[in-house]
Design a protein around this motif. Structure first.
Motif, PDB file in Angstrom:
ATOM      1  N   GLU A 338    -130.386  19.395  19.938  1.00 38.76           N
ATOM      2  CA  GLU A 338    -130.570  18.316  18.840  1.00 38.76           C
ATOM      3  C   GLU A 338    -131.855  18.521  18.096  1.00 38.76           C
ATOM      4  OE1 GLU A 338    -129.742  14.591  20.866  1.00 38.76           O
ATOM      5  OE2 GLU A 338    -127.620  15.185  20.997  1.00 38.76           O
ATOM      6  N   SER A 339    -132.460  19.312  18.652  1.00 43.06           N
ATOM      7  CA  SER A 339    -134.145  19.438  18.008  1.00 43.06           C
ATOM      8  C   SER A 339    -134.104  20.214  16.893  1.00 43.06           C
ATOM      9  CB  SER A 339    -135.212  19.678  19.447  1.00 43.06           C
ATOM     10  OG  SER A 339    -134.751  21.000  19.677  1.00 43.06           O
ATOM     11  N   PRO A 340    -134.885  20.282  15.951  1.00 40.19           N
ATOM     12  CA  PRO A 340    -134.768  21.301  14.955  1.00 40.19           C
ATOM     13  C   PRO A 340    -135.235  22.622  15.488  1.00 40.19           C
ATOM     14  CG  PRO A 340    -136.535  19.402  14.437  1.00 40.19           C
ATOM     15  CD  PRO A 340    -136.111  19.291  15.987  1.00 40.19           C
ATOM     16  N   GLY A 341    -134.461  23.537  14.694  1.00 43.14           N
ATOM     17  CA  GLY A 341    -134.497  25.000  14.951  1.00 43.14           C
ATOM     18  C   GLY A 341    -135.805  25.770  14.582  1.00 43.14           C
ATOM     19  N   ASN A 342    -136.242  25.557  13.578  1.00 46.68           N
ATOM     20  CA  ASN A 342    -137.709  26.041  13.210  1.00 46.68           C
ATOM     21  C   ASN A 342    -137.639  27.405  13.385  1.00 46.68           C
ATOM     22  OD1 ASN A 342    -138.215  23.381  12.047  1.00 46.68           O
ATOM     23  ND2 ASN A 342    -139.029  22.814  13.947  1.00 46.68           N
ATOM     24  N   SER A 343    -136.647  28.159  13.325  1.00 46.89           N
ATOM     25  CA  SER A 343    -136.766  29.823  13.798  1.00 46.89           C
ATOM     26  C   SER A 343    -135.465  30.460  13.357  1.00 46.89           C
ATOM     27  CB  SER A 343    -137.233  30.037  15.227  1.00 46.89           C
ATOM     28  OG  SER A 343    -135.893  29.943  15.756  1.00 46.89           O
ATOM     29  N   PRO A 344    -135.788  31.662  12.934  1.00 46.30           N
ATOM     30  CA  PRO A 344    -134.471  32.446  12.078  1.00 46.30           C
ATOM     31  C   PRO A 344    -133.377  32.541  13.247  1.00 46.30           C
ATOM     32  CG  PRO A 344    -136.584  33.486  11.489  1.00 46.30           C
ATOM     33  CD  PRO A 344    -136.953  32.589  12.466  1.00 46.30           C
ATOM     34  N   ILE A 345    -134.152  32.928  14.637  1.00 45.39           N
ATOM     35  CA  ILE A 345    -132.707  33.125  15.575  1.00 45.39           C
ATOM     36  C   ILE A 345    -132.160  31.898  15.891  1.00 45.39           C
ATOM     37  CG2 ILE A 345    -134.009  34.961  16.628  1.00 45.39           C
ATOM     38  CD1 ILE A 345    -134.693  33.082  19.075  1.00 45.39           C
ATOM     39  N   GLU A 346    -132.697  30.459  15.912  1.00 43.74           N
ATOM     40  CA  GLU A 346    -131.790  29.497  16.115  1.00 43.74           C
ATOM     41  C   GLU A 346    -130.886  28.882  14.976  1.00 43.74           C
ATOM     42  OE1 GLU A 346    -131.756  28.120  18.714  1.00 43.74           O
ATOM     43  OE2 GLU A 346    -133.277  28.988  19.809  1.00 43.74           O
ATOM     44  N   ASP A 347    -131.541  29.338  13.677  1.00 39.73           N
ATOM     45  CA  ASP A 347    -130.575  29.257  12.463  1.00 39.73           C
ATOM     46  C   ASP A 347    -129.297  30.138  12.717  1.00 39.73           C
ATOM     47  OD1 ASP A 347    -132.422  27.260  11.412  1.00 39.73           O
ATOM     48  OD2 ASP A 347    -133.349  28.657  10.267  1.00 39.73           O
ATOM     49  N   GLU A 348    -129.473  31.314  13.127  1.00 42.62           N
ATOM     50  CA  GLU A 348    -128.561  32.064  13.243  1.00 42.62           C
ATOM     51  C   GLU A 348    -127.454  31.919  14.393  1.00 42.62           C
ATOM     52  OE1 GLU A 348    -128.374  37.032  13.064  1.00 42.62           O
ATOM     53  OE2 GLU A 348    -130.084  36.132  14.097  1.00 42.62           O
ATOM     54  N   ALA A 349    -128.087  31.273  15.489  1.00 48.89           N
ATOM     55  CA  ALA A 349    -127.231  30.975  16.506  1.00 48.89           C
ATOM     56  C   ALA A 349    -126.340  29.591  16.189  1.00 48.89           C
ATOM     57  CB  ALA A 349    -128.072  30.731  17.886  1.00 48.89           C
ATOM     58  N   ASP A 350    -127.117  28.660  15.404  1.00 48.18           N
ATOM     59  CA  ASP A 350    -126.343  27.718  14.905  1.00 48.18           C
ATOM     60  C   ASP A 350    -125.371  27.789  13.961  1.00 48.18           C
ATOM     61  OD1 ASP A 350    -127.759  25.601  16.259  1.00 48.18           O
ATOM     62  OD2 ASP A 350    -129.372  25.271  14.557  1.00 48.18           O
ATOM     63  N   ASN A 351    -125.563  28.843  13.122  1.00 47.60           N
ATOM     64  CA  ASN A 351    -124.426  29.142  12.171  1.00 47.60           C
ATOM     65  C   ASN A 351    -123.387  29.996  12.917  1.00 47.60           C
ATOM     66  OD1 ASN A 351    -125.886  28.258   9.966  1.00 47.60           O
ATOM     67  ND2 ASN A 351    -127.141  29.926   9.357  1.00 47.60           N
ATOM     68  N   PHE A 352    -123.589  30.876  13.651  1.00 49.59           N
ATOM     69  CA  PHE A 352    -122.803  31.573  14.673  1.00 49.59           C
ATOM     70  C   PHE A 352    -121.762  30.626  15.470  1.00 49.59           C
ATOM     71  CE2 PHE A 352    -120.861  33.449  18.116  1.00 49.59           C
ATOM     72  CZ  PHE A 352    -120.978  34.928  17.887  1.00 49.59           C
ATOM     73  N   ALA A 353    -122.158  29.471  15.969  1.00 50.19           N
ATOM     74  CA  ALA A 353    -121.676  28.815  16.598  1.00 50.19           C
ATOM     75  C   ALA A 353    -120.855  27.585  15.921  1.00 50.19           C
ATOM     76  CB  ALA A 353    -122.389  27.682  17.481  1.00 50.19           C
ATOM     77  N   GLN A 354    -121.067  27.459  14.471  1.00 49.72           N
ATOM     78  CA  GLN A 354    -120.489  26.478  13.900  1.00 49.72           C
ATOM     79  C   GLN A 354    -119.192  27.281  13.289  1.00 49.72           C
ATOM     80  OE1 GLN A 354    -122.515  23.408  11.318  1.00 49.72           O
ATOM     81  NE2 GLN A 354    -122.165  24.927   9.648  1.00 49.72           N
ATOM     82  N   GLU A 355    -119.515  28.621  12.758  1.00 44.21           N
ATOM     83  CA  GLU A 355    -118.372  29.215  12.237  1.00 44.21           C
ATOM     84  C   GLU A 355    -117.476  29.687  13.003  1.00 44.21           C
ATOM     85  OE1 GLU A 355    -116.591  31.104   8.887  1.00 44.21           O
ATOM     86  OE2 GLU A 355    -118.084  29.576   8.992  1.00 44.21           O
ATOM     87  N   ALA A 356    -117.913  30.069  14.487  1.00 42.87           N
ATOM     88  CA  ALA A 356    -116.730  30.634  15.425  1.00 42.87           C
ATOM     89  C   ALA A 356    -115.795  29.371  15.555  1.00 42.87           C
ATOM     90  CB  ALA A 356    -117.762  30.932  16.652  1.00 42.87           C
ATOM     91  N   LEU A 357    -116.537  28.010  15.713  1.00 43.00           N
ATOM     92  CA  LEU A 357    -115.772  26.877  16.335  1.00 43.00           C
ATOM     93  C   LEU A 357    -114.660  26.546  15.226  1.00 43.00           C
ATOM     94  CD1 LEU A 357    -118.451  24.820  18.102  1.00 43.00           C
ATOM     95  CD2 LEU A 357    -116.442  25.756  19.035  1.00 43.00           C
ATOM     96  N   ILE A 358    -115.329  26.293  13.840  1.00 35.12           N
ATOM     97  CA  ILE A 358    -114.607  26.045  12.631  1.00 35.12           C
ATOM     98  C   ILE A 358    -114.946  26.814  11.577  1.00 35.12           C
ATOM     99  CG2 ILE A 358    -113.513  24.184  11.326  1.00 35.12           C
ATOM    100  CD1 ILE A 358    -114.262  21.879  13.220  1.00 35.12           C
ATOM    101  N   PRO A 359    -114.250  27.807  11.090  1.00 37.05           N
ATOM    102  CA  PRO A 359    -114.799  28.762  10.039  1.00 37.05           C
ATOM    103  C   PRO A 359    -114.943  27.851   8.858  1.00 37.05           C
ATOM    104  CG  PRO A 359    -112.814  29.988  11.248  1.00 37.05           C
ATOM    105  CD  PRO A 359    -113.279  28.430  11.956  1.00 37.05           C
ATOM    106  N   ALA A 360    -115.926  28.183   7.920  1.00 34.47           N
ATOM    107  CA  ALA A 360    -116.252  27.366   6.610  1.00 34.47           C
ATOM    108  C   ALA A 360    -115.028  27.249   5.858  1.00 34.47           C
ATOM    109  CB  ALA A 360    -117.391  27.882   5.985  1.00 34.47           C
ATOM    110  N   ALA A 361    -114.161  28.298   5.559  1.00 32.24           N
ATOM    111  CA  ALA A 361    -113.143  28.234   4.577  1.00 32.24           C
ATOM    112  C   ALA A 361    -111.988  27.207   5.185  1.00 32.24           C
ATOM    113  CB  ALA A 361    -112.114  29.521   4.635  1.00 32.24           C
ATOM    114  N   GLN A 362    -111.896  27.154   6.657  1.00 29.26           N
ATOM    115  CA  GLN A 362    -110.835  26.085   7.100  1.00 29.26           C
ATOM    116  C   GLN A 362    -111.351  24.880   7.064  1.00 29.26           C
ATOM    117  OE1 GLN A 362    -109.295  27.368  10.791  1.00 29.26           O
ATOM    118  NE2 GLN A 362    -109.167  29.471  10.329  1.00 29.26           N
ATOM    119  N   TRP A 363    -112.635  24.625   7.448  1.00 33.50           N
ATOM    120  CA  TRP A 363    -113.339  23.244   7.310  1.00 33.50           C
ATOM    121  C   TRP A 363    -113.178  22.670   5.965  1.00 33.50           C
ATOM    122  CZ3 TRP A 363    -114.315  19.497  10.247  1.00 33.50           C
ATOM    123  CH2 TRP A 363    -115.187  18.650   9.913  1.00 33.50           C
TER     124      TRP A 363
END
Length: 419
Positions: A338-363
């Motif tokens: 829940e804390s701010p990512g503030n780094s490229p690797i955290e943004d990358e992991a957040d996006n990876f997890a979000q897309e794997a769980l529910i792809p943007a096109a389906q969301w």
């Protein structure tokens, strides 16, 4: 000074209440003399200004931006210790757990500005907060490199003892604290843990405030020990984390035993999932790491025992394994989701997890993101082949409202399967 979250919430509520009262006074037409009304408003303005200063200081300390605390002399030491605790992201309960006293005792110490605390206790508190005190106090940004009697206080020895970290030690908690200078090095040798400056450069921490690094090192070492005991039969290769592999993992969430099944899916691919509650001063959700014997690990604290948090954290750490640990440059990455990512690797992991769980096109086709109703969430989850908690969690994060859909996020359904 605001010293805890309860006082912080009360101060924020008082600011809003005083603001409303001032607005009412400015708009009132009740025949009160203007001079008296101005005096009433001025009094409220003074209280609001004082509260806003305290709130601003508390928020600034919590942000993690403050690492140095100036003091004019020993008389300022109590406030310095309180500010350092807040900057560490440690609650009064965390600090009490760390030094082996009740939360209420820390509250009393801080309320009376440590007047009843002995010098030994003050030194112990300073060591637990991992600060060096000279003319000013500086938060240490690396774990102690030596473990003598003083630096051993930097570790939550009592909590480590209660959890069985010192496996060959048969004494009491009090004896463990006395023998910490020997127990701590033995523990790290058992874990084959490397905390040199070179090794620290290969670790990344996403957390609230300034993490107590000695406690973090102890937690990582314990996770490594547990992982070694559960070593999988196959070696992990990052290529195994394919689209098909991820899709299968996410679809396991629809099962009643989804978390347990996920553990077996990871294990069959050479990844060990370890559950170990966070130590005081760390406030983590999970981590991705590999041990000195090259075992790849997803570690979870289950700080929030909810299905939505479990699945997002799991996919986030899988992303780190695939993208940042297996191919370098990191040996370990620690996360408070829940804390701010503030780094490229955290943004990358957040996006990876979000897309794997529910792809943007389906969301984009999900009705529940607009209606936010139980029925729509269940219907969308059924179409996607996933647990409703994942959909509900996505809605809550995007709305930044964690009161929504509380009955769908699977509270209390993870820990019974994994511990």
């Amino acid at each position: 000074m605001i010293t805890n979250e309860k006082q912080y919430r009360s101060a924020r509520a008082a600011i809003e209440r005083f603001g409303a009262e001032m607005a009412d006074l400015r708009n009132a037409h009740d025949g009160v003399h203007p001079a008296l009304r101005r005096a009433q408003i001025a009094g409220l303005e003074s209280q609001v200004a004082e509260l806003e200063d305290q709130v601003q200081e508390y928020e600034h300390l919590q942000s993690g931006a403050v690492t140095t605390f100036e003091a004019e002399g020993l008389v300022d030491l109590p406030d310095l210790l309180i500010r350092a605790r807040i900057a560490r992201g440690m609650s009064q309960r965390d600090l009490g757990t760390f030094v082996g006293v009740a939360e209420q005792q820390i509250q009393r110490y801080e309320a009376e500005r440590y007047r009843s605390a002995s010098l030994e206790r003050l030194a112990e508190i300073a060591a637990a907060l991992d600060i060096t005190v000279k003319e000013s106090a500086q938060l240490r940004t690396a774990p102690p490199t030596e473990t003598g009697p003083e630096s051993a206080w930097s570790f939550p020895v009592t909590e480590m003892f209660k959890r069985g970290y010192f496996e060959d030690f048969s004494g009491s908690a009090a004896q463990a604290r006395k023998e910490a200078a020997h127990l701590i090095p033995d523990f790290f040798r058992h874990a084959a843990y490397d905390w040199t400056q070179t090794a620290l450069h290969r670790r990344s921490v996403r957390a609230h405030g300034n993490v107590q690094l000695a406690a973090l090192a102890a937690w990582e070492a314990r996770v490594s020990i547990l992982a070694e005991r559960r070593a999988p039969q196959v070696a992990f290769r990052k290529e195994v984390i394919s689209h098909e592999w991820l899709d299968y993992l996410v679809r396991l969430s629809a099962r009643d035993d989804g978390p347990k099944a996920a553990v077996e899916h990871l294990r069959a691919s050479g990844v060990v999932l370890v559950v170990e509650p966070h130590l005081p001063g760390t406030l983590l959700d999970g981590a991705a790491l590999h041990t000195t014997s090259n075992i790849f690990v997803v570690a979870m604290t289950l700080r929030h025992d909810r299905l939505d948090n479990f699945w997002f954290t799991l996919l986030h750490e899988v992303a780190h394994l695939r993208l940042h640990v297996a191919q370098g440059p990191y040996r370990a990455i620690f996360d408070a989701i829940e804390s701010p990512g503030n780094s490229p690797i955290e943004d990358e992991a957040d996006n990876f997890a979000q897309e794997a769980l529910i792809p943007a096109a389906q969301w984009r086709r999900c009705v529940s993101r607009f209606t936010q109703t139980d029925r729509a969430v269940r219907a969308d989850a059924a179409k996607l082949g996933i647990h409703p908690a994942i959909v509900a969690g996505r809605i809550r994060r995007e709305a930044n409202d964690y009161t929504l859909l509380a009955n769908l996020v699977g509270s209390g359904q993870v820990r019974p399967q994994l511990t």
